[in-house]
Design a protein around this motif. Structure first.
Motif: not given
Length: 472
Positions: A125-129, A299-314
């Motif tokens: 979560p730290w590196h995502r932020t 708790k504010d960074v666990l959903d990438t969609e709410k952060l405003g991004y998604r991945f091209e694919d997984l």
């Protein structure tokens, strides 16, 4: 003054891109969205930033598939160039490239244990932020909320992508890297299968953080293996925590690690993030797009969609393939085994029975090797780990490859130095569990791995009291 943007490139970019979340074309909606972003730019509030992301979801793509003249790639370079110029004009500019890199140094290279985010469940979560706040700085630099960071899928492009090469004229280039342009990452450095199959977040992503030193700090399988391995393989600034954040390839590598976290969650409905309040309410300290201090909770960074991004694919390059399908090709230097130290292991009888039970309906299970590190020849220390069965001479029949790991420094909450205890997550097959159940003698051998530009010392890794611990 900041350099002017490439308006032709940006015009092409705006003409071709569409909203990721709604499918709507741009036009007047872009102007409205930009106005909203500018209106809230004076508010250093995560809630306001998250609210502003609604309807402006960006898609992060694999940089290795982007053409050299891709307008999205050029926009990213323009934005990084602006951040670099800010730092050149004023090195302490909190919205500049240098201070962004210094944030990583502060929280990843520190011996202040209350700041350290590695070796625990906070690392992902730290590196995502960290990536998200940089993305906001880059978007603000070029006044374009649709700019997206990228990831480097090294399972599909196991070498430095050309997008990161080209010399100092390329903002994505870094001259400290130790690898050559055509070097290939060893396939075992990228083995993501064991981490993908980890049943619990603690095994995958790390254990709770005990800042009072009451319990050991234990990093997860993803950090110990492909994350550390590829950092070390690249070398230069990327091979240590102090300067890794200054190399642009850091963000491609960690973008892929962030993507893998989402892939792990999607792989099995039982894969869940921790729900402990200690995890969810943890506060991270960053700066916003203008360099103003902000506080962000896990708790504010666990959903990438709410952060405003998604991945091209997984979709990774078969991280969940048959266990040891290619790893069987990895054999140790038998002469080195004979000349080096191998270590007897111990395991409780009850654990032996449980281990066989755990693998009875599964091909694999995870265990933890615990040992005391008596002496480490050099840092980082990358090694391939083998189990040796029986008391005969080492051979292809009795040497089984377990995994490739890079050991990085661990700071102590009390002493501020390398911790002696090491916990290494490994995956074992049903066959290995059966050998353990049958009370066959089992030893562990660590074979150091040669990476470009660094020598392997003559002295081996010295450890003591290695034991197995079954992971529940």
């Amino acid at each position: 003054m900041e350099p002017k943007n490439n308006f032709n490139t940006r015009r092409s970019f705006l003409k071709n891109i569409t909203w990721g979340a709604t499918g709507l074309s741009l036009g007047s909606t872009v102007l409205q969205s930009c106005a909203e972003v500018n209106a809230q730019s004076d508010i250093s509030s995560v809630a306001a930033t998250l609210k502003g992301n609604i309807g402006t979801t960006v898609t992060r793509k694999n940089i290795a598939t982007m053409s050299a003249d891709d307008p999205e790639l050029q926009l990213l370079k323009d934005a990084i160039g602006i951040l670099r110029k800010r730092s050149a004009d004023w090195p302490l500019d909190p919205a500049g490239w240098s201070e962004n890199g210094a944030l990583h140094t502060k929280f990843c290279a520190t011996t202040e244990f209350s700041y350290q985010v590695h070796y625990s469940w906070y690392v992902w979560p730290w590196h995502r932020t960290y990536l998200w706040t940089l993305e906001k700085k880059l978007q603000h630099a070029v006044r374009e909320p649709k700019l997206a960071l990228h990831y480097w899928d090294w399972t599909k492009k196991p070498g430095i992508p050309e997008q990161y090469q080209g010399g100092d004229s390329n903002p994505l280039y870094n001259d400290t890297r130790r690898v050559n342009p055509d070097d290939i990452i060893p396939f075992d450095f990228m083995n993501m299968g064991p981490a993908l199959r980890a049943r619990k977040f603690s095994t995958f992503g790390g254990y709770p953080f005990y800042k009072d030193g009451s319990e050991p700090q234990i990093d997860g399988m993803a950090e110990q293996s492909f994350h550390n391995n590829i950092h070390n393989w690249i070398g230069g600034e990327m091979a240590g925590f102090v300067a890794a954040g200054y190399d642009p390839i850091f963000y491609g590598h960690h973008g892929n690690c962030d993507r893998f976290w989402q892939a792990w969650l999607d792989a099995d409905p039982d894969h869940q993030n921790p729900t402990d309040e200690e995890f969810l309410e943890k506060v991270f300290y960053f700066t916003d797009e203008k360099g103003k201090p902000i506080e962000i909770k896990v708790k504010d960074v666990l959903d990438t969609e709410k952060l405003g991004y998604r991945f091209e694919d997984l979709n990774f390059n078969s991280p969940d393939g048959d266990y040891n399908s290619r790893e069987d090709l990895i054999v140790p230097s038998y002469e080195m085994v004979k000349a080096s130290s191998v270590y007897n292991t111990s395991i409780e009888e009850e654990q032996k029975v449980q281990m066989l039970t755990k693998t009875d309906g599964n091909e694999v299970t995870q265990v933890r090797l615990k040992f005391e590190r008596a002496k480490l020849p050099y840092m980082p220390y990358c090694s391939r780990v083998f189990f040796l069965f029986g008391n005969t001479e080492p051979s292809a029949d009795n040497c089984k490859y377990i995994g490739t790991f890079t050991i990085l420094p661990i700071v102590s909450a009390e002493e501020g130095k390398l911790e002696k205890d090491v916990y290494m997550h490994v995956e074992i097959t049903k066959g290995i569990a059966q050998k353990i159940q049958n009370k066959e003698a089992i030893k562990v051998f660590f074979e150091p791995v040669q990476v470009r530009g660094r020598n392997i010392p003559d002295e081996p890794l010295q450890i003591e009291e290695i034991t197995f611990e079954l992971l529940t």
